[in-house]
Structures are given as C-alpha cells and as structure tokens.
Design an enzyme around this catalytic site. Sequence first.
Site, short mmCIF file in Angstrom:
data_model
loop_
_atom_site.label_atom_id
_atom_site.label_comp_id
_atom_site.label_asym_id
_atom_site.label_seq_id
_atom_site.Cartn_x
_atom_site.Cartn_y
_atom_site.Cartn_z
N ASN A 172 -24.94 20.54 -27.96
CA ASN A 172 -24.25 19.28 -27.66
C ASN A 172 -25.22 18.34 -26.96
OD1 ASN A 172 -21.86 20.37 -28.64
ND2 ASN A 172 -21.21 21.11 -26.63
N HIS B 130 -14.09 20.28 -17.36
CA HIS B 130 -13.63 20.70 -18.68
C HIS B 130 -13.75 22.20 -18.90
CE1 HIS B 130 -14.66 16.37 -20.13
NE2 HIS B 130 -13.59 16.41 -19.36
N LYS C 222 -22.25 28.32 -21.37
CA LYS C 222 -23.00 27.07 -21.54
C LYS C 222 -24.36 27.16 -20.86
CE LYS C 222 -18.79 24.30 -21.67
NZ LYS C 222 -17.91 23.37 -20.96
N TYR D 131 -26.75 20.52 -24.08
CA TYR D 131 -26.34 21.87 -23.71
C TYR D 131 -25.94 22.70 -24.92
CZ TYR D 131 -21.84 19.34 -23.34
OH TYR D 131 -20.74 18.53 -23.55
N ASP E 62 -9.29 22.83 -25.96
CA ASP E 62 -10.04 21.98 -25.02
C ASP E 62 -9.11 21.49 -23.92
OD1 ASP E 62 -11.31 18.70 -24.92
OD2 ASP E 62 -12.53 20.50 -24.53
N LYS F 87 -8.76 10.68 -20.80
CA LYS F 87 -8.36 12.10 -20.75
C LYS F 87 -8.61 12.67 -19.35
CE LYS F 87 -11.27 15.27 -22.35
NZ LYS F 87 -12.08 16.17 -23.19
N ASP F 88 -9.77 12.39 -18.79
CA ASP F 88 -10.10 12.97 -17.47
C ASP F 88 -9.29 12.32 -16.37
OD1 ASP F 88 -13.66 13.55 -18.19
OD2 ASP F 88 -11.82 14.65 -18.74
C1 LIG Z 1 -16.96 18.57 -26.52
C2 LIG Z 1 -16.94 18.04 -27.93
C3 LIG Z 1 -16.42 16.80 -28.22
N1 LIG Z 1 -16.41 16.34 -29.51
C4 LIG Z 1 -15.87 14.99 -29.77
C5 LIG Z 1 -14.43 14.82 -29.34
C6 LIG Z 1 -14.36 13.38 -28.90
O1 LIG Z 1 -14.03 12.54 -29.99
C7 LIG Z 1 -15.78 13.04 -28.44
C8 LIG Z 1 -15.94 13.02 -26.94
O2 LIG Z 1 -15.41 14.23 -26.43
P1 LIG Z 1 -15.18 14.41 -24.87
O3 LIG Z 1 -14.60 13.15 -24.31
O4 LIG Z 1 -14.45 15.72 -24.66
O5 LIG Z 1 -16.69 14.54 -24.36
P2 LIG Z 1 -17.11 14.92 -22.83
O6 LIG Z 1 -16.24 14.22 -21.87
O7 LIG Z 1 -18.58 14.75 -22.77
O8 LIG Z 1 -16.75 16.48 -22.73
C9 LIG Z 1 -17.74 17.48 -22.57
O9 LIG Z 1 -18.20 17.36 -21.26
C10 LIG Z 1 -18.10 18.46 -20.39
C11 LIG Z 1 -19.09 18.27 -19.26
C12 LIG Z 1 -18.25 19.78 -21.04
O10 LIG Z 1 -18.76 20.75 -20.47
C13 LIG Z 1 -17.69 19.96 -22.39
O11 LIG Z 1 -18.68 20.48 -23.27
C14 LIG Z 1 -17.10 18.78 -23.00
O12 LIG Z 1 -15.74 18.80 -22.64
O13 LIG Z 1 -16.63 14.07 -29.01
C15 LIG Z 1 -16.90 17.08 -30.56
O14 LIG Z 1 -16.87 16.65 -31.74
N2 LIG Z 1 -17.42 18.33 -30.29
C16 LIG Z 1 -17.45 18.85 -29.01
O15 LIG Z 1 -17.94 19.99 -28.82
#
Ligand SMILES: Cc1cn([C@H]2C[C@H](O)[C@@H](COP(=O)(O)OP(=O)(O)O[C@H]3O[C@H](C)C(=O)[C@H](O)[C@H]3O)O2)c(=O)[nH]c1=O
Length: 186
Positions: free
Chosen positions: A48, A62, A72, A132, A143, A166-167
């Site tokens: 990622n 998360h 991770k 990561y 998730d 979301k957060d």
């Molecule tokens: C995590 C993930 C997200 N996505 C897509 C889903 C959403 O459309 C977009 C953003 O996702 P999200 O808002 O969950 O991204 P982060 O806020 O950076 O979340 C991550 O940040 C924290 C620090 C973490 O440790 C996790 O790996 C993960 O939850 O990417 C994907 O397509 N694949 C993935 O593995």
Amino acid sequence: MQTERTKLDGVVVLTPRRFGDDRGWFCETWSAPRMAEAGLDLDFVQDNHSFSAEAGTLRGLHYQAPPHAQDKLVRCSRGAIFDVVVDARVGSPSYGEWFGVELTAENGKQLYVTKGFLHGFVTCAPDSEVQYKVTDIYAPECDGSVRWDSVGIDWGLAGAPVLSDKDAAAPSFADWQSPFTWEAGA
Ligand SMILES: Cc1cn([C@H]2C[C@H](O)[C@@H](COP(=O)(O)OP(=O)(O)O[C@H]3O[C@H](C)C(=O)[C@H](O)[C@H]3O)O2)c(=O)[nH]c1=O
C-alpha cells in the site's frame, strides 16, 4: 538490520541498513531472509502507498477484522509521520495500551505490527508518503475504524487533524467491540 522490541509484544521497530556513498545511499527496504532472521517470517501479499498533502493529516485508527486481519510493515518514504498502534486483542495484558514511533524518510525506520492491533498515523510534514506491506488483501467488509482520540494517544497535534469522514464518524474505543482475541505465546 537493527531490530528494537517494544513494550508491546508483536510490535517491533526495524531499521534496515543504508549503504551510503558519494551519490547518496542504497537500502534493501524489505528482505524475506532478513525478516526471518528477526523472527518475522511473513507472507506479504499487498503493498500500500498513501500520500497526504497536509501536515496534521491523521489516518486511523484502522483494522481489518478476521478472517482478513493483517500484519503490517510500515515505512515513510517522504516527509515524516508519527505512527501509532493500539493493542486490541481481548485478554491481552496490554489491551488498550498504545505505542508510537516517528518514521521519517530521513531515519528510515519501519514499524512491524502483528494482527490484532489498531493502526494509525499523523503526518508531521506536508506531502508525506507512507508505504506498507500487508499479509492479507483489502477486504472492505472487514475494514473498520476506532476514534483517534478515544485511546489517550498523545499525537503531538497543534490543532484539529485532517480526517476522512469515515474516521470522524468512528466509534470510541470504549464503545467498540474488538473482533480480536489474545492467544498467549502466539
Ligand atoms: C486500505 C485500502 C483502501 N483502498 C481504497 C478504499 C478507499 O476508496 C480508498 C481510501 O481508503 P481509506 O480511506 O481506508 O485509506 P486510509 O485512511 O489511508 O486507510 C489506511 O490507513 C491506515 C493507517 C491503515 O493502516 C490501513 O491500511 C488503511 O485503513 O482506498 C483500497 O483499495 N485498498 C486498501 O487496502
């Protein structure tokens, strides 16, 4: 590669060696045999990479619930972050305890965290990038988020963080039912 055990079992700070010369440096940022030597014999299946434009951007806390829980290995390849994990394994002697470490492009440190922990970071510089490796694929149905300010973490923030919707809407740690259980010696 230097390894530093932390106060939380299953959480390790790693610093791979950098080979410097007149041009700059070279580093093996991940090596299966080196990780196995450190007792971290893992099968990563996904990389990622996230970019955050503003300092004070907070992504977390998360997790992915079983059956898609993830180990991770986190590093910062540009700028700087304060990376935090929280023990969410019900029955763990350190349940609810947190650990944080500064990962920067400069210090080259990495954080390994095993399944059963919440993970999040706040950026300490603009235009920060985090890369990561994870040991299970993305499973949106598994998730989840817990509120960043419900565990007593000192994020070192000067003001309100930049959060995703979301957060911002996540439940507090106290109101949340962890899907993880602690297995002694696992
Ligand atoms: C995590 C993930 C997200 N996505 C897509 C889903 C959403 O459309 C977009 C953003 O996702 P999200 O808002 O969950 O991204 P982060 O806020 O950076 O979340 C991550 O940040 C924290 C620090 C973490 O440790 C996790 O790996 C993960 O939850 O990417 C994907 O397509 N694949 C993935 O593995």
